[in-house]
Design a protein around this motif. Structure first.
Motif, PDB file in Angstrom:
ATOM      1  N   LYS A  31      43.112  55.233  44.058  1.00 58.56           N
ATOM      2  CA  LYS A  31      44.431  54.636  43.824  1.00 58.56           C
ATOM      3  C   LYS A  31      44.544  53.274  44.490  1.00 58.56           C
ATOM      4  CE  LYS A  31      49.342  55.595  44.099  1.00 58.56           C
ATOM      5  NZ  LYS A  31      50.386  56.529  44.448  1.00 58.56           N
ATOM      6  N   LYS A  32      43.877  53.097  45.617  1.00 60.13           N
ATOM      7  CA  LYS A  32      43.898  51.811  46.325  1.00 60.13           C
ATOM      8  C   LYS A  32      43.142  50.723  45.559  1.00 60.13           C
ATOM      9  CE  LYS A  32      43.959  53.887  50.934  1.00 60.13           C
ATOM     10  NZ  LYS A  32      43.171  54.080  52.169  1.00 60.13           N
ATOM     11  N   LEU A  33      42.151  51.111  44.764  1.00 64.07           N
ATOM     12  CA  LEU A  33      41.277  50.142  44.101  1.00 64.07           C
ATOM     13  C   LEU A  33      41.562  49.943  42.616  1.00 64.07           C
ATOM     14  CD1 LEU A  33      37.949  51.251  45.790  1.00 64.07           C
ATOM     15  CD2 LEU A  33      39.206  49.146  46.222  1.00 64.07           C
ATOM     16  N   LEU A  34      42.109  50.958  41.962  1.00 69.72           N
ATOM     17  CA  LEU A  34      42.319  50.892  40.520  1.00 69.72           C
ATOM     18  C   LEU A  34      43.792  50.680  40.188  1.00 69.72           C
ATOM     19  CD1 LEU A  34      40.073  53.905  39.409  1.00 69.72           C
ATOM     20  CD2 LEU A  34      39.423  51.489  39.670  1.00 69.72           C
ATOM     21  N   ALA A  35      44.062  49.745  39.296  1.00 74.33           N
ATOM     22  CA  ALA A  35      45.426  49.506  38.827  1.00 74.33           C
ATOM     23  C   ALA A  35      45.906  50.707  38.021  1.00 74.33           C
ATOM     24  CB  ALA A  35      45.452  48.253  37.958  1.00 74.33           C
ATOM     25  N   ASN A  36      47.199  50.896  37.949  1.00 73.62           N
ATOM     26  CA  ASN A  36      47.749  51.996  37.151  1.00 73.62           C
ATOM     27  C   ASN A  36      47.316  51.894  35.697  1.00 73.62           C
ATOM     28  OD1 ASN A  36      49.022  53.162  39.339  1.00 73.62           O
ATOM     29  ND2 ASN A  36      50.938  52.049  38.988  1.00 73.62           N
ATOM     30  N   GLU A  37      47.124  50.678  35.206  1.00 74.21           N
ATOM     31  CA  GLU A  37      46.739  50.445  33.811  1.00 74.21           C
ATOM     32  C   GLU A  37      45.227  50.501  33.586  1.00 74.21           C
ATOM     33  OE1 GLU A  37      50.337  48.009  35.011  1.00 74.21           O
ATOM     34  OE2 GLU A  37      48.324  48.254  35.814  1.00 74.21           O
ATOM     35  N   PRO A  71      36.140  33.320  37.702  1.00 79.26           N
ATOM     36  CA  PRO A  71      37.604  33.277  37.796  1.00 79.26           C
ATOM     37  C   PRO A  71      38.220  32.856  36.461  1.00 79.26           C
ATOM     38  CG  PRO A  71      36.598  32.204  39.691  1.00 79.26           C
ATOM     39  CD  PRO A  71      35.500  32.452  38.700  1.00 79.26           C
ATOM     40  N   LEU A  72      39.231  33.600  36.031  1.00 79.23           N
ATOM     41  CA  LEU A  72      39.940  33.296  34.801  1.00 79.23           C
ATOM     42  C   LEU A  72      41.269  32.610  35.096  1.00 79.23           C
ATOM     43  CD1 LEU A  72      39.215  36.664  32.968  1.00 79.23           C
ATOM     44  CD2 LEU A  72      37.953  34.514  32.800  1.00 79.23           C
ATOM     45  N   SER A  73      41.795  32.857  36.293  1.00 78.62           N
ATOM     46  CA  SER A  73      42.999  32.198  36.801  1.00 78.62           C
ATOM     47  C   SER A  73      43.007  32.413  38.307  1.00 78.62           C
ATOM     48  CB  SER A  73      44.263  32.790  36.160  1.00 78.62           C
ATOM     49  OG  SER A  73      44.553  34.069  36.693  1.00 78.62           O
ATOM     50  N   ASP A  74      44.060  31.975  38.990  1.00 78.28           N
ATOM     51  CA  ASP A  74      44.144  32.205  40.433  1.00 78.28           C
ATOM     52  C   ASP A  74      44.263  33.685  40.771  1.00 78.28           C
ATOM     53  OD1 ASP A  74      43.933  29.531  40.961  1.00 78.28           O
ATOM     54  OD2 ASP A  74      46.064  29.238  41.372  1.00 78.28           O
ATOM     55  N   GLU A  75      44.781  34.484  39.824  1.00 77.14           N
ATOM     56  CA  GLU A  75      45.030  35.906  40.095  1.00 77.14           C
ATOM     57  C   GLU A  75      44.120  36.864  39.336  1.00 77.14           C
ATOM     58  OE1 GLU A  75      47.719  34.039  38.724  1.00 77.14           O
ATOM     59  OE2 GLU A  75      48.420  33.354  40.678  1.00 77.14           O
ATOM     60  N   ILE A  76      43.285  36.352  38.443  1.00 78.81           N
ATOM     61  CA  ILE A  76      42.452  37.229  37.613  1.00 78.81           C
ATOM     62  C   ILE A  76      41.006  36.740  37.648  1.00 78.81           C
ATOM     63  CG2 ILE A  76      42.045  38.143  35.294  1.00 78.81           C
ATOM     64  CD1 ILE A  76      45.056  37.650  34.754  1.00 78.81           C
ATOM     65  N   THR A  77      40.094  37.661  37.917  1.00 82.08           N
ATOM     66  CA  THR A  77      38.669  37.312  37.981  1.00 82.08           C
ATOM     67  C   THR A  77      37.839  38.360  37.244  1.00 82.08           C
ATOM     68  OG1 THR A  77      38.947  36.189  40.091  1.00 82.08           O
ATOM     69  CG2 THR A  77      36.730  36.868  39.541  1.00 82.08           C
ATOM     70  N   LEU A  78      36.931  37.865  36.430  1.00 83.72           N
ATOM     71  CA  LEU A  78      35.923  38.702  35.781  1.00 83.72           C
ATOM     72  C   LEU A  78      34.720  38.728  36.697  1.00 83.72           C
ATOM     73  CD1 LEU A  78      34.578  40.115  33.271  1.00 83.72           C
ATOM     74  CD2 LEU A  78      33.900  37.797  32.565  1.00 83.72           C
ATOM     75  N   VAL A  79      34.179  39.911  36.961  1.00 81.83           N
ATOM     76  CA  VAL A  79      32.931  40.013  37.718  1.00 81.83           C
ATOM     77  C   VAL A  79      31.873  40.633  36.810  1.00 81.83           C
ATOM     78  CG1 VAL A  79      34.154  40.229  39.921  1.00 81.83           C
ATOM     79  CG2 VAL A  79      33.356  42.280  38.781  1.00 81.83           C
ATOM     80  N   THR A  80      30.645  40.190  36.997  1.00 82.94           N
ATOM     81  CA  THR A  80      29.519  40.732  36.234  1.00 82.94           C
ATOM     82  C   THR A  80      28.386  41.038  37.200  1.00 82.94           C
ATOM     83  OG1 THR A  80      28.673  38.507  35.781  1.00 82.94           O
ATOM     84  CG2 THR A  80      30.099  39.496  34.100  1.00 82.94           C
ATOM     85  N   PHE A 100      44.804  40.097  41.205  1.00 84.32           N
ATOM     86  CA  PHE A 100      45.456  40.029  42.509  1.00 84.32           C
ATOM     87  C   PHE A 100      46.948  40.198  42.297  1.00 84.32           C
ATOM     88  CE2 PHE A 100      47.103  37.818  46.306  1.00 84.32           C
ATOM     89  CZ  PHE A 100      46.371  38.481  47.279  1.00 84.32           C
ATOM     90  N   LYS A 101      47.476  41.299  42.835  1.00 90.83           N
ATOM     91  CA  LYS A 101      48.892  41.607  42.649  1.00 90.83           C
ATOM     92  C   LYS A 101      49.405  42.298  43.905  1.00 90.83           C
ATOM     93  CE  LYS A 101      52.033  43.853  39.438  1.00 90.83           C
ATOM     94  NZ  LYS A 101      52.151  44.686  38.255  1.00 90.83           N
ATOM     95  N   ASP A 102      50.588  41.904  44.341  1.00 92.38           N
ATOM     96  CA  ASP A 102      51.212  42.497  45.527  1.00 92.38           C
ATOM     97  C   ASP A 102      50.289  42.426  46.744  1.00 92.38           C
ATOM     98  OD1 ASP A 102      53.509  43.102  43.998  1.00 92.38           O
ATOM     99  OD2 ASP A 102      52.653  45.027  43.386  1.00 92.38           O
ATOM    100  N   GLY A 103      49.576  41.307  46.864  1.00 96.85           N
ATOM    101  CA  GLY A 103      48.762  41.071  48.047  1.00 96.85           C
ATOM    102  C   GLY A 103      47.404  41.744  48.071  1.00 96.85           C
ATOM    103  N   GLN A 104      46.978  42.332  46.950  1.00100.86           N
ATOM    104  CA  GLN A 104      45.655  42.967  46.945  1.00100.86           C
ATOM    105  C   GLN A 104      45.008  42.892  45.567  1.00100.86           C
ATOM    106  OE1 GLN A 104      46.030  47.080  48.040  1.00100.86           O
ATOM    107  NE2 GLN A 104      47.707  47.451  46.651  1.00100.86           N
TER     108      GLN A 104
END
Length: 117
Positions: A31-37, A71-80, A100-104
């Motif tokens: 739950k700490k690592l995976l988004a609800n979606e 990095p796709l934006s300041d808050e979204i990153t694709l990793v491979t 990156f949302k709510d500080g994590q």
């Protein structure tokens, strides 16, 4: 935003955490690592959603290599990266989208694609 070098180190550490049995079998830790979606296109060909992970995501013995960030934006990153499954003796190419949302940072999507090399 953190430097690209520290972002790469941080996201690699999070991906490596997801390979650890004590994380993979714990709903609290997942739950700490995976988004609800969160959802995944697994290397098995199955599609999995976070709400299907009541018993965790199973234990594995895998080695991660060739980790890169895109990095796709300041808050979204694709990793491979590459994963070697030490039990199946199988390589796979992996990609994840972290947001990156709510500080994590949390994983929103993951895909594993088996490869012959």
């Amino acid at each position: 935003m953190e430097s690209l070098h520290s972002l790469k180190e941080h996201l690699c550490m999070l991906e490596e955490r997801l390979l650890k049995p004590e994380i993979r079998t714990s709903q609290v830790e997942l739950k700490k690592l995976l988004a609800n979606e969160f959802f995944e296109f697994g290397s098995s060909g199955r599609v999995l959603y976070k709400d299907q992970l009541e018993n965790g995501i199973g234990t594995v013995k895998m080695t991660l290599s060739d980790f890169e960030i895109h990095p796709l934006s300041d808050e979204i990153t694709l990793v491979t990266y590459r994963i070697f499954n030490e039990v199946k003796k199988q390589d796979s190419l992996r990609s994840s989208i972290w947001k990156f949302k709510d500080g994590q940072w949390k994983m929103y999507f993951h895909q594993g694609t088996p490869t012959e090399f």
